[in-house]
Design a protein around this motif. Structure first.
Motif, PDB file in Angstrom:
ATOM      1  N   ALA A   1      20.438 -66.632 -10.506  1.00 26.65           N
ATOM      2  CA  ALA A   1      21.126 -65.628 -11.314  1.00 26.65           C
ATOM      3  C   ALA A   1      22.038 -64.819 -10.404  1.00 26.65           C
ATOM      4  O   ALA A   1      21.726 -64.594  -9.232  1.00 26.65           O
ATOM      5  CB  ALA A   1      20.127 -64.710 -11.998  1.00 26.65           C
ATOM      6  N   ARG A   2      23.158 -64.386 -10.972  1.00 29.17           N
ATOM      7  CA  ARG A   2      24.104 -63.543 -10.236  1.00 29.17           C
ATOM      8  C   ARG A   2      24.118 -62.154 -10.859  1.00 29.17           C
ATOM      9  O   ARG A   2      24.247 -62.006 -12.065  1.00 29.17           O
ATOM     10  CB  ARG A   2      25.505 -64.130 -10.299  1.00 29.17           C
ATOM     11  N   TYR A   3      24.009 -61.167  -9.987  1.00 28.82           N
ATOM     12  CA  TYR A   3      24.085 -59.768 -10.389  1.00 28.82           C
ATOM     13  C   TYR A   3      25.352 -59.182  -9.778  1.00 28.82           C
ATOM     14  O   TYR A   3      25.619 -59.387  -8.594  1.00 28.82           O
ATOM     15  CB  TYR A   3      22.851 -58.997  -9.909  1.00 28.82           C
ATOM     16  N   MET A   4      26.125 -58.461 -10.583  1.00 31.24           N
ATOM     17  CA  MET A   4      27.395 -57.928 -10.111  1.00 31.24           C
ATOM     18  C   MET A   4      27.395 -56.404 -10.142  1.00 31.24           C
ATOM     19  O   MET A   4      26.957 -55.792 -11.112  1.00 31.24           O
ATOM     20  CB  MET A   4      28.557 -58.434 -10.970  1.00 31.24           C
ATOM     21  N   LEU A   5      27.901 -55.821  -9.049  1.00 29.86           N
ATOM     22  CA  LEU A   5      28.083 -54.386  -8.933  1.00 29.86           C
ATOM     23  C   LEU A   5      29.579 -54.140  -8.779  1.00 29.86           C
ATOM     24  O   LEU A   5      30.188 -54.675  -7.858  1.00 29.86           O
ATOM     25  CB  LEU A   5      27.383 -53.832  -7.692  1.00 29.86           C
ATOM     26  N   GLN A   6      30.154 -53.371  -9.655  1.00 28.80           N
ATOM     27  CA  GLN A   6      31.581 -53.061  -9.543  1.00 28.80           C
ATOM     28  C   GLN A   6      31.728 -51.684  -8.911  1.00 28.80           C
ATOM     29  O   GLN A   6      31.071 -50.732  -9.328  1.00 28.80           O
ATOM     30  CB  GLN A   6      32.246 -53.145 -10.903  1.00 28.80           C
ATOM     31  N   CYS A   7      32.604 -51.619  -7.901  1.00 24.66           N
ATOM     32  CA  CYS A   7      32.716 -50.418  -7.077  1.00 24.66           C
ATOM     33  C   CYS A   7      34.171 -50.151  -6.720  1.00 24.66           C
ATOM     34  O   CYS A   7      35.050 -50.975  -6.972  1.00 24.66           O
ATOM     35  CB  CYS A   7      31.933 -50.609  -5.774  1.00 24.66           C
ATOM     36  N   ARG A   8      34.387 -49.000  -6.088  1.00 26.24           N
ATOM     37  CA  ARG A   8      35.723 -48.706  -5.585  1.00 26.24           C
ATOM     38  C   ARG A   8      35.649 -47.692  -4.444  1.00 26.24           C
ATOM     39  O   ARG A   8      34.674 -46.939  -4.320  1.00 26.24           O
ATOM     40  CB  ARG A   8      36.625 -48.174  -6.687  1.00 26.24           C
ATOM     41  N   VAL A   9      36.699 -47.696  -3.651  1.00 24.64           N
ATOM     42  CA  VAL A   9      36.923 -46.685  -2.625  1.00 24.64           C
ATOM     43  C   VAL A   9      38.166 -45.918  -3.063  1.00 24.64           C
ATOM     44  O   VAL A   9      39.195 -46.524  -3.363  1.00 24.64           O
ATOM     45  CB  VAL A   9      37.174 -47.329  -1.238  1.00 24.64           C
ATOM     46  N   VAL A  10      38.060 -44.606  -3.121  1.00 22.96           N
ATOM     47  CA  VAL A  10      39.206 -43.760  -3.421  1.00 22.96           C
ATOM     48  C   VAL A  10      39.635 -43.135  -2.092  1.00 22.96           C
ATOM     49  O   VAL A  10      38.806 -42.587  -1.360  1.00 22.96           O
ATOM     50  CB  VAL A  10      38.859 -42.663  -4.451  1.00 22.96           C
ATOM     51  N   TYR A  11      40.933 -43.245  -1.792  1.00 26.75           N
ATOM     52  CA  TYR A  11      41.426 -42.768  -0.507  1.00 26.75           C
ATOM     53  C   TYR A  11      42.858 -42.225  -0.640  1.00 26.75           C
ATOM     54  O   TYR A  11      43.550 -42.525  -1.616  1.00 26.75           O
ATOM     55  CB  TYR A  11      41.392 -43.888   0.542  1.00 26.75           C
ATOM     56  N   PHE A  12      43.229 -41.423   0.332  1.00 24.39           N
ATOM     57  CA  PHE A  12      44.593 -40.910   0.393  1.00 24.39           C
ATOM     58  C   PHE A  12      45.298 -41.659   1.516  1.00 24.39           C
ATOM     59  O   PHE A  12      44.773 -41.766   2.619  1.00 24.39           O
ATOM     60  CB  PHE A  12      44.610 -39.397   0.671  1.00 24.39           C
ATOM     61  N   GLU A  13      46.477 -42.179   1.215  1.00 24.64           N
ATOM     62  CA  GLU A  13      47.248 -42.896   2.226  1.00 24.64           C
ATOM     63  C   GLU A  13      48.564 -42.172   2.467  1.00 24.64           C
ATOM     64  O   GLU A  13      49.358 -41.981   1.543  1.00 24.64           O
ATOM     65  CB  GLU A  13      47.515 -44.341   1.775  1.00 24.64           C
ATOM     66  N   LYS A  14      48.753 -41.737   3.714  1.00 22.35           N
ATOM     67  CA  LYS A  14      49.989 -41.049   4.100  1.00 22.35           C
ATOM     68  C   LYS A  14      51.123 -42.061   4.205  1.00 22.35           C
ATOM     69  O   LYS A  14      50.930 -43.192   4.638  1.00 22.35           O
ATOM     70  CB  LYS A  14      49.825 -40.364   5.452  1.00 22.35           C
ATOM     71  N   GLU A  15      52.311 -41.600   3.848  1.00 24.46           N
ATOM     72  CA  GLU A  15      53.506 -42.447   4.019  1.00 24.46           C
ATOM     73  C   GLU A  15      53.780 -42.592   5.512  1.00 24.46           C
ATOM     74  O   GLU A  15      53.607 -41.661   6.267  1.00 24.46           O
ATOM     75  CB  GLU A  15      54.714 -41.812   3.315  1.00 24.46           C
ATOM     76  N   ARG A  16      54.208 -43.764   5.900  1.00 29.25           N
ATOM     77  CA  ARG A  16      54.522 -43.981   7.329  1.00 29.25           C
ATOM     78  C   ARG A  16      55.978 -43.799   7.588  1.00 29.25           C
ATOM     79  O   ARG A  16      56.821 -43.994   6.825  1.00 29.25           O
ATOM     80  CB  ARG A  16      54.105 -45.401   7.743  1.00 29.25           C
TER      81      ARG A  16
ATOM     82  N   LEU B   1      46.702 -43.938  -7.825  1.00 24.60           N
ATOM     83  CA  LEU B   1      46.142 -43.024  -8.815  1.00 24.60           C
ATOM     84  C   LEU B   1      47.066 -41.826  -9.017  1.00 24.60           C
ATOM     85  O   LEU B   1      47.301 -41.397 -10.136  1.00 24.60           O
ATOM     86  CB  LEU B   1      44.762 -42.536  -8.384  1.00 24.60           C
ATOM     87  N   ARG B   2      47.566 -41.264  -7.911  1.00 24.90           N
ATOM     88  CA  ARG B   2      48.507 -40.150  -7.914  1.00 24.90           C
ATOM     89  C   ARG B   2      49.446 -40.292  -6.735  1.00 24.90           C
ATOM     90  O   ARG B   2      49.032 -40.669  -5.658  1.00 24.90           O
ATOM     91  CB  ARG B   2      47.767 -38.818  -7.776  1.00 24.90           C
ATOM     92  N   LYS B   3      50.696 -39.958  -6.970  1.00 27.15           N
ATOM     93  CA  LYS B   3      51.682 -40.075  -5.899  1.00 27.15           C
ATOM     94  C   LYS B   3      52.298 -38.718  -5.610  1.00 27.15           C
ATOM     95  O   LYS B   3      52.682 -37.993  -6.514  1.00 27.15           O
ATOM     96  CB  LYS B   3      52.770 -41.069  -6.281  1.00 27.15           C
ATOM     97  N   ASN B   4      52.359 -38.386  -4.326  1.00 26.81           N
ATOM     98  CA  ASN B   4      53.066 -37.207  -3.857  1.00 26.81           C
ATOM     99  C   ASN B   4      54.249 -37.743  -3.050  1.00 26.81           C
ATOM    100  O   ASN B   4      54.066 -38.317  -1.978  1.00 26.81           O
ATOM    101  CB  ASN B   4      52.159 -36.334  -2.994  1.00 26.81           C
ATOM    102  N   ILE B   5      55.429 -37.586  -3.553  1.00 25.32           N
ATOM    103  CA  ILE B   5      56.616 -38.207  -2.969  1.00 25.32           C
ATOM    104  C   ILE B   5      56.806 -37.834  -1.501  1.00 25.32           C
ATOM    105  O   ILE B   5      57.205 -38.657  -0.699  1.00 25.32           O
ATOM    106  CB  ILE B   5      57.877 -37.850  -3.792  1.00 25.32           C
ATOM    107  N   ARG B   6      56.480 -36.627  -1.117  1.00 27.87           N
ATOM    108  CA  ARG B   6      56.702 -36.183   0.259  1.00 27.87           C
ATOM    109  C   ARG B   6      55.596 -36.582   1.229  1.00 27.87           C
ATOM    110  O   ARG B   6      55.841 -36.731   2.413  1.00 27.87           O
ATOM    111  CB  ARG B   6      56.842 -34.668   0.309  1.00 27.87           C
ATOM    112  N   VAL B   7      54.400 -36.737   0.742  1.00 26.02           N
ATOM    113  CA  VAL B   7      53.260 -36.889   1.648  1.00 26.02           C
ATOM    114  C   VAL B   7      52.633 -38.282   1.603  1.00 26.02           C
ATOM    115  O   VAL B   7      52.394 -38.894   2.634  1.00 26.02           O
ATOM    116  CB  VAL B   7      52.176 -35.825   1.319  1.00 26.02           C
TER     117      VAL B   7
END
Length: 145
Positions: A130-145, A46-52
């Motif tokens: 019948a099938r019922y669908m829920l669309q979801c997401r997890v938003v997270y920050f991932e540190k560079e290793r 979604l967003r990139k921080n080159i240093r972090v």
């Protein structure tokens, strides 16, 4: 543990409580009261921080299979309400910040529904399902290793 492992482990207790069955992963069986977890995408930046590191999202769908009726009874309404209750539970988990256990270099910001009600994703008239669908997401920050 991968993010996929973490997501499956996160939802399994709730699925066992609601359906008395195990959560299926990337497979939705043709059986009543089954609940499936289907991956849509992972590590979408979604967003990139080159240093972090980067803010990312993990998208997924929950597919709930319930009995279906062509009559004027309340079976379809009960199925829709069941799926809506699952969405409400997910919203409550975000409010209390109860999240899956992603790898140590990740910090979850939120888990959310991407819609305000479940979709009727399809019916199997022959099997009465019948099938019922829920669309979801997890938003997270991932540190560079």
């Amino acid at each position: 543990m991968t993010k996929h492992d973490a997501m499956k482990a996160y939802f399994e207790p709730k699925v066992l409580e609601l359906a008395g069955d195990l959560l299926t992963f990337n497979f939705s069986p043709e059986s009543p009261d089954s609940i499936a977890f289907v991956t849509n995408y992972s590590d979408k930046v979604l967003r990139k921080n080159i240093r972090v590191g980067s803010e990312k999202e993990y998208g997924f769908s929950i597919i709930i299979t319930r009995e279906y009726s062509t009559f004027t009874d309340d079976l379809n309404l009960k199925a829709m309400n069941f799926a809506q209750a699952f969405m409400d539970w997910l919203d409550s988990q975000d409010k209390i910040k109860s999240y899956p256990e992603f790898p140590d270099n990740c910090q979850i910001k939120k888990i959310e529904n991407l819609q305000n009600m479940p979709n009727l994703a399809g019916i199997n008239a022959k099997e009465g399902l019948a099938r019922y669908m829920l669309q979801c997401r997890v938003v997270y920050f991932e540190k560079e290793r």
